[in-house]
Design a protein around this motif. Structure first.
Motif, short mmCIF file in Angstrom:
data_model
loop_
_atom_site.label_atom_id
_atom_site.label_comp_id
_atom_site.label_asym_id
_atom_site.label_seq_id
_atom_site.Cartn_x
_atom_site.Cartn_y
_atom_site.Cartn_z
N GLY A 32 0.77 -1.23 0.00
CA GLY A 32 0.00 0.00 0.00
C GLY A 32 0.80 1.28 0.00
N LEU A 33 2.11 1.19 -0.22
CA LEU A 33 2.94 2.39 -0.24
C LEU A 33 2.94 3.01 -1.64
N SER A 34 3.15 4.30 -1.70
CA SER A 34 3.34 5.00 -2.97
C SER A 34 4.83 4.96 -3.28
N VAL A 35 5.19 4.33 -4.39
CA VAL A 35 6.60 4.02 -4.65
C VAL A 35 7.09 4.66 -5.95
N THR A 36 8.28 5.24 -5.88
CA THR A 36 8.98 5.77 -7.05
C THR A 36 10.30 5.05 -7.18
N LEU A 37 10.54 4.45 -8.33
CA LEU A 37 11.77 3.69 -8.60
C LEU A 37 12.61 4.44 -9.62
N GLU A 113 5.89 4.16 -9.93
CA GLU A 113 6.38 5.22 -10.81
C GLU A 113 7.85 4.95 -11.14
N MET A 114 8.17 4.88 -12.42
CA MET A 114 9.55 4.61 -12.85
C MET A 114 10.14 5.85 -13.50
N ILE A 115 11.31 6.23 -13.02
CA ILE A 115 12.00 7.41 -13.54
C ILE A 115 13.41 7.00 -13.94
N ARG A 116 13.85 7.46 -15.11
CA ARG A 116 15.23 7.20 -15.54
C ARG A 116 16.07 8.43 -15.24
N GLY A 117 17.23 8.19 -14.64
CA GLY A 117 18.11 9.31 -14.36
C GLY A 117 19.17 8.98 -13.33
N LYS A 118 20.13 9.87 -13.20
CA LYS A 118 21.22 9.74 -12.25
C LYS A 118 20.89 10.51 -10.99
N VAL A 119 21.00 9.86 -9.84
CA VAL A 119 20.58 10.44 -8.57
C VAL A 119 21.77 11.04 -7.82
N THR A 120 21.53 12.21 -7.24
CA THR A 120 22.49 12.84 -6.32
C THR A 120 21.73 13.31 -5.09
N PHE A 121 22.25 12.98 -3.90
CA PHE A 121 21.61 13.44 -2.67
C PHE A 121 21.93 14.91 -2.44
N LEU A 122 20.89 15.70 -2.24
CA LEU A 122 21.04 17.13 -1.95
C LEU A 122 20.89 17.39 -0.45
N ALA A 123 20.24 16.49 0.25
CA ALA A 123 20.06 16.55 1.70
C ALA A 123 19.68 15.15 2.15
N THR A 124 19.47 14.98 3.45
CA THR A 124 19.12 13.66 3.95
C THR A 124 17.67 13.30 3.64
N ASP A 125 16.92 14.21 3.06
CA ASP A 125 15.54 13.92 2.64
C ASP A 125 15.24 14.49 1.26
N LYS A 126 16.31 14.70 0.47
CA LYS A 126 16.10 15.33 -0.83
C LYS A 126 17.14 14.83 -1.83
N ILE A 127 16.68 14.55 -3.05
CA ILE A 127 17.60 14.13 -4.11
C ILE A 127 17.35 14.95 -5.37
#
Length: 485
Positions: A32-37, A113-127
């Motif tokens: 039941g979670l809302s998930v983004t991959l 939800e599927m997203i293509r891209g390179k991830v960088t952490f901007l904060a401990t709760d933000k990318i």
């Protein structure tokens, strides 16, 4: 680059679409979670696209090629069975594409939800997610890092040449090597040696400062016998002196266990290598996430990191670099996020090698059980006494069971032979349930089937295997040795 002006909010973000990542995404949706991959390359990760699946397609083809003599006995095929490696490569691509499409479809059907891209952490709760010229910012409640690891040549291989191959490179070759030198004895090295020998390559296996393979001593002995039978040259307990690559091949020089210098020349050299966590591009280290001395993320029993909103699974957490571990950790992490009680226990994680025939080890080896001070009963049932193994022409191997002589609780199960991979789940379940000999003798086993060999190995603990010659009891070692040859 276009930068998003506002942050988009998400519930659970999973970074990495390998077996661990997409398993976490689907399980999260089921709960039941809302998930983004988010995946920067192909869905399925290294395992599906470069590692587990491509390598097992090659080992599967190799195993099938060894069946030619038996097929002729059955009236199938001819004495001349040519092998087209290019067709195998085409089949490999087809299977990978099918499986990748299947994973993507499952994610869509579960509303991930599927997203293509390179991830960088901007904060401990933000990318931030970069995809070409687009850069979007996402705030999350929880995140799971599942970015895997990268193979690198070990420190003693200072310069990597084109003929020095890591796992993903070996199984991407477009032709069978003339002479493959395999350095190492882990499951990947054993699979490489076994499969490429069956596909027509000359193969040499070299092991440094190690007496044997990392299995129960009985399996090690059988693997050595089978390698010799298949003309795989085996060098053990070596001291390497140098490795040099030329245009036409690889030259390796070493001292043997008798202190004699030898030189080995091959067309290619395979090294399993070491693996480093894919963390640096994420930039998560600058936020103080706790790491091990080896550079992997530290986690607790729920897969939670030192940053409360961030979890980690799979290779980035160190330990065994296996998909089975990543998948188990994925389900545990998501269950914890959903507020459920769960845990990961890797005590009985099977060690599996898709050799010819395959080998599986679960629990304590006989040697380790004795080192722990246990009085053990040991039974080893050769598959030559199993009717189904005989009719299929796959009689090589055995099933070995180690039990505590005092409690009769099974401590370890080890098998080399056709059907070992499929039976490994039953082996793990038996040990997880702390099964006793009687627990495993009571159920009904399909006939004819290789599973009956498991029953006979258990019955052999008390000298009652049916399809075996009368046993001789070694009272000094409380061991039954069942011979069927």
């Amino acid at each position: 680059m276009v930068v998003g002006e506002i942050s988009q909010e998400r519930n659970l973000i999973i970074i990495g679409g390998g077996p661990g990542g997409y398993s976490a995404a689907i399980r999260g949706a089921q709960l039941g979670l809302s998930v983004t991959l988010i995946e920067q390359a192909d869905m399925g990760g290294v395992c599906l696209n470069e590692g587990c699946i491509p390598s097992k397609i090659v080992t599967h083809a190799a195993a099938k090629r060894t069946e030619a003599p038996h097929l002729q006995e059955l009236g199938i095929g001819t004495s001349d069975m040519p092998f087209d490696f290019k067709k195998l490569l085409a089949y490999k691509d087809k299977v990978i594409n099918q499986l990748r499409s299947g994973v993507e479809s499952l994610c869509k059907e579960n509303k991930v939800e599927m997203i293509r891209g390179k991830v960088t952490f901007l904060a401990t709760d933000k990318i931030g997610v970069e995809n070409g010229h687009q850069f979007d910012i996402y705030e999350f409640q929880q995140a799971i890092i599942a970015t895997g690891s990268t193979p690198v040549m070990p420190f003693f291989m200072k310069e990597k040449g084109e003929r020095m191959l890591l796992p993903h490179e070996l199984f991407a070759l477009e032709e069978v090597p003339d002479h493959l030198i395999v350095r190492g004895s882990d499951y990947i090295a054993l699979e490489a040696a076994s499969s490429f020998a069956a596909l027509g390559a000359k193969v040499s296996v070299v092991i440094e400062n190690q007496a044997d393979f990392p299995f129960d001593e009985s399996i090690n002995k059988e693997l050595s016998r089978l390698f010799k039978k298949r003309k795989i040259k085996l060098y053990k307990e070596l001291q390497f002196l140098s490795t040099n690559e030329a245009e036409d091949g690889i030259t390796m020089t070493f001292l043997t266990d008798k202190n004699v210098e030898e030189t080995l020349f091959g067309s290619h050299l395979f090294v399993s290598g070491t693996r480093t966590a894919n963390l640096e591009p994420l930039g998560i280290s600058r936020f103080g996430i706790a790491e091990t001395d080896e550079g992997f993320i530290k986690i607790d029993g729920n897969m939670q990191t030192s940053l409360p909103a961030i979890y980690a699974i799979g290779d980035v957490t160190g330990g065994p670099m296996l998909a089975v571990k990543a998948i188990k950790q994925a389900k545990t992490a998501v269950a914890s996020i959903a507020g459920l009680k769960t845990e990961v226990d890797l005590t009985f994680m099977p060690v599996v090698a898709h050799t010819i025939p395959p080998a599986v080890s679960v629990g304590l080896t006989e040697q380790r059980a004795r080192e722990f001070g246990l009085e053990v009963h040991v039974s080893q049932f050769a598959l030559g006494g199993n009717g189904y193994a005989t009719l299929t022409g796959k009689k090589d191997g055995f099933i070995k069971v180690v039990s505590d002589a005092t409690t009769e609780i099974i401590q370890g199960i080890h098998m080399i032979g056709e059907g070992a991979i499929e039976l490994s789940g039953s082996f793990v379940q038996s040990l997880e349930m702390a099964a006793k000999q009687e627990d495993l003798k009571f159920p009904l086993y399909a006939h004819p089937g290789v599973g009956e060999g498991f029953l006979e190995a258990v019955e052999g603990l008390v000298g009652q295997a049916i399809h075996a010659a009368p046993v001789k009891r070694d009272l000094a070692n409380t061991r039954f040795q069942i011979n069927t040859k």
